[in-house]
Scaffold this motif. Sequence first.
Motif, mmCIF file in Angstrom:
data_model
loop_
_atom_site.group_PDB
_atom_site.id
_atom_site.type_symbol
_atom_site.label_atom_id
_atom_site.label_comp_id
_atom_site.label_asym_id
_atom_site.label_seq_id
_atom_site.Cartn_x
_atom_site.Cartn_y
_atom_site.Cartn_z
ATOM 1 N N ARG A 183 0.836 -1.211 0.000
ATOM 2 C CA ARG A 183 0.000 0.000 0.000
ATOM 3 C C ARG A 183 0.868 1.258 0.000
ATOM 4 O O ARG A 183 0.568 2.237 -0.695
ATOM 5 C CB ARG A 183 -0.910 0.017 1.233
ATOM 6 N N THR A 184 1.928 1.218 0.781
ATOM 7 C CA THR A 184 2.774 2.400 0.923
ATOM 8 C C THR A 184 3.547 2.695 -0.349
ATOM 9 O O THR A 184 3.674 3.855 -0.765
ATOM 10 C CB THR A 184 3.727 2.223 2.115
ATOM 11 N N VAL A 185 4.070 1.662 -0.984
ATOM 12 C CA VAL A 185 4.783 1.847 -2.253
ATOM 13 C C VAL A 185 3.836 2.418 -3.301
ATOM 14 O O VAL A 185 4.196 3.312 -4.073
ATOM 15 C CB VAL A 185 5.390 0.515 -2.733
ATOM 16 N N GLN A 186 2.615 1.925 -3.326
ATOM 17 C CA GLN A 186 1.641 2.406 -4.311
ATOM 18 C C GLN A 186 1.270 3.860 -4.059
ATOM 19 O O GLN A 186 1.064 4.638 -5.001
ATOM 20 C CB GLN A 186 0.392 1.526 -4.257
ATOM 21 N N ALA A 187 1.195 4.249 -2.789
ATOM 22 C CA ALA A 187 0.754 5.604 -2.452
ATOM 23 C C ALA A 187 1.870 6.633 -2.572
ATOM 24 O O ALA A 187 1.604 7.821 -2.797
ATOM 25 C CB ALA A 187 0.199 5.630 -1.023
ATOM 26 N N ALA A 188 3.110 6.227 -2.405
ATOM 27 C CA ALA A 188 4.230 7.167 -2.299
ATOM 28 C C ALA A 188 4.318 8.198 -3.423
ATOM 29 O O ALA A 188 4.519 9.397 -3.150
ATOM 30 C CB ALA A 188 5.539 6.398 -2.178
ATOM 31 N N PRO A 189 4.187 7.821 -4.702
ATOM 32 C CA PRO A 189 4.329 8.826 -5.764
ATOM 33 C C PRO A 189 3.309 9.957 -5.691
ATOM 34 O O PRO A 189 3.569 11.056 -6.184
ATOM 35 C CB PRO A 189 4.148 8.004 -7.052
ATOM 36 N N ARG A 190 2.158 9.734 -5.064
ATOM 37 C CA ARG A 190 1.148 10.792 -4.941
ATOM 38 C C ARG A 190 1.684 11.992 -4.165
ATOM 39 O O ARG A 190 1.217 13.122 -4.356
ATOM 40 C CB ARG A 190 -0.085 10.280 -4.196
ATOM 41 N N PHE A 191 2.640 11.727 -3.286
ATOM 42 C CA PHE A 191 3.183 12.780 -2.428
ATOM 43 C C PHE A 191 4.510 13.326 -2.932
ATOM 44 O O PHE A 191 5.206 14.038 -2.226
ATOM 45 C CB PHE A 191 3.342 12.240 -1.004
ATOM 46 N N GLY A 192 4.846 12.996 -4.174
ATOM 47 C CA GLY A 192 6.102 13.479 -4.736
ATOM 48 C C GLY A 192 7.307 12.662 -4.320
ATOM 49 O O GLY A 192 8.448 13.057 -4.570
ATOM 50 N N ILE A 193 7.085 11.535 -3.673
ATOM 51 C CA ILE A 193 8.188 10.673 -3.233
ATOM 52 C C ILE A 193 8.715 9.899 -4.437
ATOM 53 O O ILE A 193 7.955 9.241 -5.147
ATOM 54 C CB ILE A 193 7.723 9.711 -2.127
ATOM 55 N N ARG A 194 10.017 9.987 -4.662
ATOM 56 C CA ARG A 194 10.651 9.301 -5.786
ATOM 57 C C ARG A 194 11.433 8.078 -5.345
ATOM 58 O O ARG A 194 11.764 7.217 -6.151
ATOM 59 C CB ARG A 194 11.605 10.263 -6.498
ATOM 60 N N CYS A 195 11.770 8.050 -4.065
ATOM 61 C CA CYS A 195 12.544 6.934 -3.530
ATOM 62 C C CYS A 195 12.012 6.592 -2.149
ATOM 63 O O CYS A 195 11.809 7.474 -1.310
ATOM 64 C CB CYS A 195 14.029 7.282 -3.459
ATOM 65 N N LEU A 196 11.785 5.303 -1.918
ATOM 66 C CA LEU A 196 11.349 4.817 -0.617
ATOM 67 C C LEU A 196 12.342 3.753 -0.168
ATOM 68 O O LEU A 196 12.610 2.786 -0.892
ATOM 69 C CB LEU A 196 9.947 4.213 -0.718
ATOM 70 N N THR A 197 12.915 3.955 1.026
ATOM 71 C CA THR A 197 13.826 2.971 1.600
ATOM 72 C C THR A 197 13.187 2.401 2.852
ATOM 73 O O THR A 197 12.766 3.163 3.737
ATOM 74 C CB THR A 197 15.187 3.606 1.962
ATOM 75 N N VAL A 198 13.087 1.083 2.934
ATOM 76 C CA VAL A 198 12.441 0.446 4.079
ATOM 77 C C VAL A 198 13.409 -0.513 4.751
ATOM 78 O O VAL A 198 14.252 -1.142 4.105
ATOM 79 C CB VAL A 198 11.152 -0.288 3.664
ATOM 80 N N PHE A 199 13.276 -0.609 6.074
ATOM 81 C CA PHE A 199 14.130 -1.491 6.868
ATOM 82 C C PHE A 199 13.461 -2.852 6.927
ATOM 83 O O PHE A 199 12.539 -3.076 7.702
ATOM 84 C CB PHE A 199 14.292 -0.905 8.268
ATOM 85 N N GLY A 200 13.937 -3.781 6.096
ATOM 86 C CA GLY A 200 13.300 -5.078 5.996
ATOM 87 C C GLY A 200 13.806 -6.100 6.995
ATOM 88 O O GLY A 200 13.028 -6.838 7.609
ATOM 89 N N PHE A 201 15.136 -6.166 7.158
ATOM 90 C CA PHE A 201 15.717 -7.196 8.021
ATOM 91 C C PHE A 201 17.106 -6.723 8.415
ATOM 92 O O PHE A 201 17.935 -6.417 7.552
ATOM 93 C CB PHE A 201 15.808 -8.527 7.261
ATOM 94 N N SER A 202 17.355 -6.637 9.715
ATOM 95 C CA SER A 202 18.628 -6.104 10.180
ATOM 96 C C SER A 202 19.639 -7.209 10.433
ATOM 97 O O SER A 202 19.287 -8.391 10.526
ATOM 98 C CB SER A 202 18.427 -5.297 11.473
#
Length: 258
Positions: free
Chosen positions: A53-72
């Motif tokens: 959901r977040t990846v799909q929504a991100a471009p609406r807000f002008g976000i060009r890059c999303l970095t997520v903490f998947g596994f440390s």
Amino acid sequence: MTVQTAATSFEDGQPPQGPHHVAIIMDGNGRWAERRGLPRAMGHREGVQALKRTVQAAPRFGIRCLTVFGFSTENWQRPAEEVSDLMGLVRAYVGSDLDRLKKEGVRIRILGRRAGLPTDIAAIVDKAEANTAGNDRFLLQVAFNYGGRADIVDAAQAWADKVARGEAAGPLTEEAFALGLSSAGGPPVDLIVRTSGEQRLSNFLLWEAAYAEFVFQDVLWPDYGAEALGDAVAQYHNRDRRFGGRHPASSKAARAKG
């Protein structure tokens, strides 16, 4: 690397102004499940849906890059059953969504150490990066087997190795050092978000966070989506970013009037 967003239609005819790069510590999967009397694995599975959901929504807000903490790098210390389930989610997510992400112009990039990953997971990581390497609409970076301290140590070792080989000499600059980080070539981080109400970095993007804004949200990650992301972006726009400098009083007054 330059990351560009595809042309998109917005209600006012103008694209939003960013933040262009948002990094998220996706926290709260376990607590979400426990509050519902469910196994922790269910929280992780719902967390994957929140990521979609977040990846799909991100471009609406002008976000060009999303970095997520998947596994440390520290997550290997969790119970073997939970680690196994997390690895299964990686397999399922890439298997079900890679083709769609590729068609939508999303480039996938994995940050972190490749050494020590299960053989099939390493192959999945390589496939995801290779299959989306030509995309430039949106950059999705997943920090996997990642730790900020470990990444800094690896960058220092990379520089030392170059010096030992005679490939580098002279004083080490910040720019040269940053080339050894797994995030090298990516856009600067504008905003770091942590969900679940916790307020700490937990070894995430320690170098890259130097001038990022921080937003801590009291929402568990499986409940995250466009509304929560929009709230984080709204908080970002209320910040006064100076990057260690100082705005003239007149400019500050003008912004206040605006």
